[in-house]
Enzyme design. Sequence first.
Site: not given
Length: 411
Positions: A220, A324
């Site tokens: 991320e 995720e």
Amino acid sequence: MLYYLAAAFWLALASVPAVTAIVSISSADAHTLGRRWLPSVDKIRGVNLGSLFIVEEWFADDEWASMGCKGYYDEWSCVEGLGQQAADAAFDKHWNRWITKDDISEIAHYGLNTIRVPVGFWIKEDLVYKSEHYPRGGLKYLDRLVGWAADAGLYIIIDLHAAPGSQTGNEEFTGHSVPKPGFFTLKNYERACEFLDWITERIHTNKAYRSVGMLEVMNEPIKHRVNATDSEDMVKNFYPAAWDRIRARESKLHVPKQDLLHIQFMGSNWGSGRAETYLNDTTFIYYDEHSYLTFDTRVNQTKDGYIEGACTLYNGESNAVVGEFSLSVAHAVQSNVEFGIKNNPSNAAWYKKYFSAQVSVYEKRGGGWVFWSWKCNWIGGFNDWRWCYKYAVEAGAIPRNASEASSESPC
Ligand SMILES: *[C@@H]1O[C@H](CO)[C@@H](O)[C@H](O)[C@H]1NC(C)=O
Ligand SMILES: *[C@@H]1O[C@H](CO)[C@@H](O)[C@H](O)[C@H]1NC(C)=O
Ligand SMILES: *[C@@H]1O[C@H](CO)[C@@H](O)[C@H](O)[C@H]1NC(C)=O
Ligand SMILES: *[C@@H]1O[C@H](CO)[C@@H](O)[C@H](O)[C@H]1NC(C)=O
């Protein structure tokens, strides 16, 4: 020569009785399988071990308090506040208790075949500057953990989850929440590359790491729409350097082709650009998509709307795993009668459909899924199992056998 050694190694591993997840692989297959065996023989079905090496208070509230960190937002501020020695002692206790060998057995017992292990660059302690504040002593617990997971037959993704300087702003998962992320310099790229080079060597030379098949170079990072200069610079200058360093180390170690790691990058849906833009080679590249319907504004916020969204919205590449996702829904509705779980335990039956819908799509369109996260404690005053697999199974919101979930999908 090396080829046969590697094959013999996997055969030896497959004959260990504790290895339940791969006993179905025939010895003929084992000859052609190396470190990347899992995505080619079955879907990835896994859990993240969140809040182990990078604690995030929002889903480990009690744990954070018992470490003496209450009132501090991230690991950096807790270490700075407690002082290095006291912090190291507190983190040592945390690493020892947050994920135990029993957790690993339970993960395997639930039909899961993978763990994703988020780590901060500071686990390689000589990369940390004197002016920086991160806990010390985590490495022996990483060694212990991957050894347990390998013994249990689990496949492992190691994820560089937190970068030197922080790769995005205002996030506790970077270990150091800063308004202006400082990762995007050649010096910090080099520190991250040193980490990747070192962990690659450890993976290929330390037997405890024998089940690590995928290495994610950066979790991320900053999005293009937040800072285009930074995200473009990273794609151009960090990604190719990271790739080259991992492959160069493998080349020096004479790692045979079937044992080269999958090198993983965030997929383009993440919004940091296309990872492969400046890569000279993409052999055994893999992508990571994070699919949080709770934050997806396209979804209609009703039970049917979430099922519809789960069945239709995901569009990752075929060589991507959803690294995720969770069972949560939008903040505005998560405690109401339709979606609440604290006072409406009967909603668990709907969440089971919501889970099955998601995983069926991630298995059909891509390489599988890794739930965020395995364990949590005290989110908003109770164990909100929409974020913790272990408690979601106990609540009846996730099937006891992960490999059967997709067949129960309402999609
Ligand atoms: C974006 O990144 C550049 C280079 O790091 C920096 O100079 C600039 O201030 C950043 N812009 C914003 C809006 O933070
Ligand atoms: C890609 O390959 C070219 C030609 O071999 C080389 O000049 C360049 O440095 C390589 N780039 C990277 C990032 O490895
Ligand atoms: C939301 O509902 C509208 C109206 O029923 C429908 O047209 C749209 O496709 C739905 N969106 C999603 C993502 O399910
Ligand atoms: C889980 O389900 C799969 C697929 O139906 C089956 O092969 C496997 O034996 C099951 N595992 C357990 C522990 O029940």
